[in-house]
Design a protein around this motif. Structure first.
Motif, PDB file in Angstrom:
ATOM      1  N   ASN A   1      16.664 -27.811  -4.876  1.00  0.00           N
ATOM      2  CA  ASN A   1      15.391 -28.483  -5.151  1.00  0.00           C
ATOM      3  C   ASN A   1      14.975 -29.410  -4.013  1.00  0.00           C
ATOM      4  OD1 ASN A   1      17.164 -30.619  -5.532  1.00  0.00           O
ATOM      5  ND2 ASN A   1      17.041 -30.512  -7.766  1.00  0.00           N
ATOM      6  N   GLY A   2      15.690 -29.337  -2.912  1.00  0.00           N
ATOM      7  CA  GLY A   2      15.370 -30.137  -1.735  1.00  0.00           C
ATOM      8  C   GLY A   2      16.024 -29.516  -0.512  1.00  0.00           C
ATOM      9  N   THR A   3      15.518 -29.857   0.651  1.00  0.00           N
ATOM     10  CA  THR A   3      16.068 -29.300   1.889  1.00  0.00           C
ATOM     11  C   THR A   3      16.433 -30.417   2.860  1.00  0.00           C
ATOM     12  OG1 THR A   3      13.834 -29.098   2.824  1.00  0.00           O
ATOM     13  CG2 THR A   3      14.738 -27.153   1.684  1.00  0.00           C
ATOM     14  N   PRO A   4      17.372 -30.138   3.774  1.00  0.00           N
ATOM     15  CA  PRO A   4      18.145 -28.908   3.898  1.00  0.00           C
ATOM     16  C   PRO A   4      19.318 -28.874   2.925  1.00  0.00           C
ATOM     17  CG  PRO A   4      18.830 -30.427   5.595  1.00  0.00           C
ATOM     18  CD  PRO A   4      17.698 -31.099   4.865  1.00  0.00           C
ATOM     19  N   ARG A   5      19.796 -27.679   2.682  1.00  0.00           N
ATOM     20  CA  ARG A   5      21.005 -27.485   1.868  1.00  0.00           C
ATOM     21  C   ARG A   5      21.878 -26.476   2.597  1.00  0.00           C
ATOM     22  NH1 ARG A   5      21.982 -27.642  -3.764  1.00  0.00           N
ATOM     23  NH2 ARG A   5      24.225 -27.423  -4.091  1.00  0.00           N
ATOM     24  N   TYR A   6      23.151 -26.793   2.725  1.00  0.00           N
ATOM     25  CA  TYR A   6      24.076 -25.930   3.455  1.00  0.00           C
ATOM     26  C   TYR A   6      25.286 -25.599   2.595  1.00  0.00           C
ATOM     27  CZ  TYR A   6      21.526 -28.074   7.373  1.00  0.00           C
ATOM     28  OH  TYR A   6      20.546 -28.549   8.209  1.00  0.00           O
ATOM     29  N   TRP A   7      25.863 -24.455   2.887  1.00  0.00           N
ATOM     30  CA  TRP A   7      27.211 -24.141   2.421  1.00  0.00           C
ATOM     31  C   TRP A   7      28.012 -23.807   3.665  1.00  0.00           C
ATOM     32  CZ3 TRP A   7      23.062 -23.435  -0.691  1.00  0.00           C
ATOM     33  CH2 TRP A   7      23.186 -23.880  -2.013  1.00  0.00           C
ATOM     34  N   ILE A   8      28.953 -24.692   3.993  1.00  0.00           N
ATOM     35  CA  ILE A   8      29.781 -24.531   5.193  1.00  0.00           C
ATOM     36  C   ILE A   8      31.119 -23.943   4.759  1.00  0.00           C
ATOM     37  CG2 ILE A   8      30.695 -25.655   7.251  1.00  0.00           C
ATOM     38  CD1 ILE A   8      27.682 -26.081   6.908  1.00  0.00           C
ATOM     39  N   ASN A   9      31.346 -22.697   5.104  1.00  0.00           N
ATOM     40  CA  ASN A   9      32.559 -22.002   4.652  1.00  0.00           C
ATOM     41  C   ASN A   9      32.740 -22.140   3.144  1.00  0.00           C
ATOM     42  OD1 ASN A   9      33.258 -21.247   7.331  1.00  0.00           O
ATOM     43  ND2 ASN A   9      34.198 -23.240   7.673  1.00  0.00           N
ATOM     44  N   GLY A  10      31.618 -22.059   2.423  1.00  0.00           N
ATOM     45  CA  GLY A  10      31.637 -22.104   0.965  1.00  0.00           C
ATOM     46  C   GLY A  10      31.519 -23.481   0.353  1.00  0.00           C
ATOM     47  N   VAL A  11      31.558 -24.537   1.161  1.00  0.00           N
ATOM     48  CA  VAL A  11      31.478 -25.915   0.664  1.00  0.00           C
ATOM     49  C   VAL A  11      30.045 -26.425   0.783  1.00  0.00           C
ATOM     50  CG1 VAL A  11      32.330 -28.281   0.897  1.00  0.00           C
ATOM     51  CG2 VAL A  11      33.864 -26.349   1.316  1.00  0.00           C
ATOM     52  N   SER A  12      29.518 -26.939  -0.316  1.00  0.00           N
ATOM     53  CA  SER A  12      28.126 -27.380  -0.354  1.00  0.00           C
ATOM     54  C   SER A  12      27.920 -28.714   0.359  1.00  0.00           C
ATOM     55  CB  SER A  12      27.674 -27.513  -1.816  1.00  0.00           C
ATOM     56  OG  SER A  12      26.372 -28.037  -1.892  1.00  0.00           O
ATOM     57  N   VAL A  13      26.817 -28.800   1.104  1.00  0.00           N
ATOM     58  CA  VAL A  13      26.406 -30.043   1.753  1.00  0.00           C
ATOM     59  C   VAL A  13      24.912 -30.221   1.515  1.00  0.00           C
ATOM     60  CG1 VAL A  13      26.204 -31.340   3.904  1.00  0.00           C
ATOM     61  CG2 VAL A  13      28.145 -29.791   3.560  1.00  0.00           C
ATOM     62  N   SER A  14      24.522 -31.341   0.915  1.00  0.00           N
ATOM     63  CA  SER A  14      23.112 -31.642   0.676  1.00  0.00           C
ATOM     64  C   SER A  14      22.602 -32.571   1.762  1.00  0.00           C
ATOM     65  CB  SER A  14      22.930 -32.301  -0.694  1.00  0.00           C
ATOM     66  OG  SER A  14      23.262 -31.405  -1.734  1.00  0.00           O
ATOM     67  N   GLY A  15      21.496 -32.188   2.379  1.00  0.00           N
ATOM     68  CA  GLY A  15      20.912 -33.012   3.420  1.00  0.00           C
ATOM     69  C   GLY A  15      21.596 -32.808   4.769  1.00  0.00           C
ATOM     70  N   ALA A  16      20.991 -33.408   5.782  1.00  0.00           N
ATOM     71  CA  ALA A  16      21.539 -33.301   7.139  1.00  0.00           C
ATOM     72  C   ALA A  16      22.660 -34.309   7.323  1.00  0.00           C
ATOM     73  CB  ALA A  16      20.430 -33.511   8.164  1.00  0.00           C
ATOM     74  N   ASN A  17      23.715 -34.131   6.547  1.00  0.00           N
ATOM     75  CA  ASN A  17      24.880 -35.008   6.611  1.00  0.00           C
ATOM     76  C   ASN A  17      25.779 -34.515   7.741  1.00  0.00           C
ATOM     77  OD1 ASN A  17      27.229 -36.493   6.206  1.00  0.00           O
ATOM     78  ND2 ASN A  17      27.107 -36.380   3.974  1.00  0.00           N
ATOM     79  N   ILE A  18      25.436 -34.882   8.942  1.00  0.00           N
ATOM     80  CA  ILE A  18      26.111 -34.363  10.137  1.00  0.00           C
ATOM     81  C   ILE A  18      27.600 -34.690  10.135  1.00  0.00           C
ATOM     82  CG2 ILE A  18      26.158 -34.342  12.639  1.00  0.00           C
ATOM     83  CD1 ILE A  18      23.677 -33.040  11.344  1.00  0.00           C
ATOM     84  N   GLN A  19      27.954 -35.886   9.674  1.00  0.00           N
ATOM     85  CA  GLN A  19      29.363 -36.278   9.656  1.00  0.00           C
ATOM     86  C   GLN A  19      30.183 -35.357   8.752  1.00  0.00           C
ATOM     87  OE1 GLN A  19      29.994 -40.362   8.544  1.00  0.00           O
ATOM     88  NE2 GLN A  19      32.203 -40.282   8.892  1.00  0.00           N
ATOM     89  N   LYS A  20      29.644 -35.049   7.588  1.00  0.00           N
ATOM     90  CA  LYS A  20      30.361 -34.160   6.673  1.00  0.00           C
ATOM     91  C   LYS A  20      30.397 -32.731   7.217  1.00  0.00           C
ATOM     92  CE  LYS A  20      30.634 -32.567   1.884  1.00  0.00           C
ATOM     93  NZ  LYS A  20      30.074 -32.684   0.516  1.00  0.00           N
ATOM     94  N   ILE A  21      29.278 -32.289   7.787  1.00  0.00           N
ATOM     95  CA  ILE A  21      29.241 -30.949   8.348  1.00  0.00           C
ATOM     96  C   ILE A  21      30.275 -30.801   9.454  1.00  0.00           C
ATOM     97  CG2 ILE A  21      27.826 -29.330   9.669  1.00  0.00           C
ATOM     98  CD1 ILE A  21      25.383 -30.403   8.141  1.00  0.00           C
ATOM     99  N   GLU A  22      30.345 -31.804  10.331  1.00  0.00           N
ATOM    100  CA  GLU A  22      31.325 -31.763  11.426  1.00  0.00           C
ATOM    101  C   GLU A  22      32.742 -31.682  10.900  1.00  0.00           C
ATOM    102  OE1 GLU A  22      30.160 -35.249  13.695  1.00  0.00           O
ATOM    103  OE2 GLU A  22      29.589 -33.947  15.371  1.00  0.00           O
ATOM    104  N   SER A  23      33.019 -32.430   9.830  1.00  0.00           N
ATOM    105  CA  SER A  23      34.378 -32.414   9.264  1.00  0.00           C
ATOM    106  C   SER A  23      34.736 -31.056   8.697  1.00  0.00           C
ATOM    107  CB  SER A  23      34.508 -33.496   8.184  1.00  0.00           C
ATOM    108  OG  SER A  23      33.769 -33.164   7.026  1.00  0.00           O
TER     109      SER A  23
END
Length: 241
Positions: free
Chosen positions: A216-238
């Motif tokens: 219901n909002g963007t961006p939304r990612y699944w990094i190797n199957g793990v969900s990330v809401s928003g441009a949470n760069i720190q979490k994405i990097e981890s």
């Protein structure tokens, strides 16, 4: 008429026993779940659902319907809308939703997405071409060679030019180049070519996929199957470590 009980407070599993703990074996559990599904269909013949599982509260069953999870009490014939939490403060309903979404992620039609890169990390991306946070995420991923991105578009109503831009990308001969041009702002304030019917149809499919995933909002990612809401760069990097 549906008999519904709206629960405004969480049901605590601490005071109850789980259904799985009361069954003799898996075969008995499967049989019981099948019977409950039949009861639900008989009680609410117009209610569409995909799956039924034992719930973490005795007497209730988890009903999976599209991207929603509700509960059914077969003994009383009630549908219950709400969330179940345990004594540790864990939202068990949310965990079930995550598991259902993970199943959908595994079965996405990736051939319909815009594929960018050939890295070892698999990234599913739901984006809006005019969302500043989406562009922030796009800029981050543009500097990495270790990801394979599958981009689906979900233009938001607050960005009236986002839908034409998404269709421009989807209809381009080189979708990746068109994506980069749009996300870098090269088409901002400029007329966008009229979309082809194929691009329009593909965008509608992208939007259906996003809705099915509960976005219901963007961006939304699944990094190797793990969900990330928003441009949470720190979490994405981890998650890309």
């Amino acid at each position: 008429m549906l008999k519904r009980i709206a629960i405004s407070v969480a049901l605590l599993a601490a005071a109850t026993t789980t259904y799985a703990g009361s069954c003799g074996d898996d075969e008995a559990a499967d049989l019981a779940t099948s019977d409950v599904a039949a009861t639900l269909r008989e009680t609410f013949p117009n209610y569409q659902f995909q799956e039924i599982n034992p719930a973490p509260v005795s007497g209730l069953y988890e009903v999976v319907s599209k991207n929603n999870i509700i509960y059914f009490a077969p003994e009383t014939g009630h549908l219950i809308f709400g969330e179940i939490w345990d004594k540790k403060g864990q939202n068990l309903t949310a965990k079930s939703r995550d598991r259902q979404t993970a199943k959908m992620i595994e079965n996405l039609p990736l051939d319909k997405a815009v594929k960018i890169g050939n890295g070892k990390h698999k990234v599913i991306e739901i984006t809006d071409p005019d969302c500043p946070f989406c562009r922030k995420g796009s800029k981050f991923f543009a500097n990495r060679s270790d990801v394979t991105r599958y981009v689906f578009f979900f233009p938001l109503a607050m960005h009236p030019d986002a839908e034409p831009k998404a269709m421009y990308i989807l209809g381009a001969d080189d979708q990746v180049e068109a994506y980069e041009r749009v996300m870098q702002g090269e088409l901002d304030g400029k007329p966008v070519p009229a979309p082809t019917k194929a691009a329009r149809d593909l965008l509608e499919e992208h939007k259906r996929i996003a809705i099915q995933l509960g976005v219901n909002g963007t961006p939304r990612y699944w990094i190797n199957g793990v969900s990330v809401s928003g441009a949470n760069i720190q979490k994405i990097e981890s998650l890309l470590q």
